[in-house]
Scaffold this active site. Sequence first.
Site, mmCIF file in Angstrom:
data_model
loop_
_atom_site.group_PDB
_atom_site.id
_atom_site.type_symbol
_atom_site.label_atom_id
_atom_site.label_comp_id
_atom_site.label_asym_id
_atom_site.label_seq_id
_atom_site.Cartn_x
_atom_site.Cartn_y
_atom_site.Cartn_z
ATOM 1 C CG PHE A 149 -0.185 0.324 2.523
ATOM 2 C CD1 PHE A 149 0.035 1.632 2.925
ATOM 3 C CD2 PHE A 149 0.296 -0.702 3.309
ATOM 4 C CE1 PHE A 149 0.734 1.912 4.100
ATOM 5 C CE2 PHE A 149 0.982 -0.432 4.483
ATOM 6 C CZ PHE A 149 1.210 0.874 4.879
ATOM 7 C CE LYS A 173 -2.816 -8.538 -4.035
ATOM 8 N NZ LYS A 173 -3.347 -7.640 -2.926
ATOM 9 C CD GLU A 176 -5.969 -5.938 0.293
ATOM 10 O OE1 GLU A 176 -5.960 -6.590 1.343
ATOM 11 O OE2 GLU A 176 -5.059 -5.989 -0.560
ATOM 12 N NE ARG A 177 -3.903 -2.482 4.319
ATOM 13 C CZ ARG A 177 -2.892 -2.737 5.144
ATOM 14 N NH1 ARG A 177 -1.872 -1.896 5.206
ATOM 15 N NH2 ARG A 177 -2.888 -3.810 5.897
ATOM 16 C CB SER A 226 5.439 -7.790 6.430
ATOM 17 O OG SER A 226 4.725 -8.994 6.171
ATOM 18 C CB CYS A 281 10.588 -0.482 2.845
ATOM 19 S SG CYS A 281 11.210 -0.060 1.211
ATOM 20 C CD GLU A 383 9.224 -2.299 8.236
ATOM 21 O OE1 GLU A 383 9.632 -1.524 7.347
ATOM 22 O OE2 GLU A 383 8.832 -3.458 7.990
#
Length: 498
Positions: A149, A173, A176-177, A226, A281, A383
């Site tokens: 996201f 893909k 979805e957020r 993640s 990140c 994190e």
Amino acid sequence: MDTIGHFIGGKRVAGQSGRTADVFNPATGEASSTVALANGADLQAAVDAAREAQPKWAATNPQRRARVFFKFVELINTHMDELAALLSSEHGKTIEDSKGDIVRGMEVAEFVCGIPHLQKGEFTEGAGPGIDMYSMRQPLGIGAGITPFNFPAMIPMWMFAPAIAAGNAFILKPSERDPSVPMRLAELMMEAGLPAGILNVINGDKEAVDGILDHPDISGVSFVGSTPIARYVYGRAANNGKRVQTFGGAKNHMIVMPDADMAKAADALMGAGYGSAGERCMAISVAVPVGEETADRLVAALAPKIESLKIGPYTDPATDMGPVVTKAAQERINALVEKGIEQGAELVIDGRGFKLQGYENGYFVGGTLFDRVTPDMDIYREEIFGPVLSVVRAKTYEDAIDLPMKHEYGNGVAIFTRDGDAARDFASRINVGMVGINVPIPTPLAYHSFGGWKASSFGDLNQHGTDSIKFWTRTKTVTSRWPSGIKDGAEFSMPTMK
């Protein structure tokens, strides 16, 4: 509310699963649309479109493939304001930050305009008696990308641009957020001249991800997210015989030496720690001042800057930092801050409970600063992915460098110093994939590769740069000899070049 479907075969289509999820405006906490969640039928439709279109695209000469990306870059620049507003409305980051997200992705599209050179093979004349040898870099076929996201424009372009330029079809893909920008990018690729079926976008959740990892017609997979999910994706995709690269979590340190320009170091930490609400990140989440005096000066320089952060919605051009992406993210960050207090860290600035008039239901977290953090604390080990900076005091340079060396993550790291010897030693010794010297966020430009070490990355080829072309192609080596060089009679021993 509008429902965002999928992009398959060159057009937007409705989902077949009947399942949807809400898409929220993080500044208000209100649902702005719904997004379809793909099932196996949706994925199969994307694969069918990709499989039909890919052979002809692979046979298209590389100059013509490059022209699509020249036009695509032009269209991104034309639609920059539209894309940035769309991105900010679903992610929450500021407009300027969204434009940076888009530009860093566009730079990879610019890089692959050089695909005629990047995809060249090698040739050796006279490798043996009458023998020539040459190699070709050919596309894998159908590739897939699973993106997070936090960079809904940049990371999709990091994946699909080199894959498509090299002659592959691609199934994206996205998260979805914030699905709207990836869908819009697919439309712009079509407008730039990409054939239908070469870039498909399926929105979805774990069902879509597992379908990609298991589908026999998908040959390569790239993932960013993640570390636990990166391990899962890497293992499952590799077990299914796919080429795979996955990029996971990070805990990026910035070492501040006693000779550093403290004002510049503090400014660097502000941007690197609190930009995009820390949802990067490559964000710096650990500051490591060397020596007590350096630490005191650094904390004193940071505290007033954090307190004066302008926090608000993306619609306010004066905003420095927007909300985090979801209510769940907000709650997780606040819980980790509480854990830091329980474990003995000194909370200098507390960003919990930040409220903005008119946006009381937004997912805001104020800038947070901890001092005297130790490596055994959760806020150091995990994190956080939020606007929380931890100061870990080091007695010596060796103590400071030991921290990122021993941490499980190895994505990015930085040192601020005026000492060239210290900087050179640091760059040489540190076991982290991307290193900054007086640069807080050392994200490489498009023509170098992006990738961490240790638990931050799985696979042997990185994103963008020449690594990306190697990842999305495979080498075929041809050895040829014509009749004038062929001896009479069968040869039964291993051929050599005697």
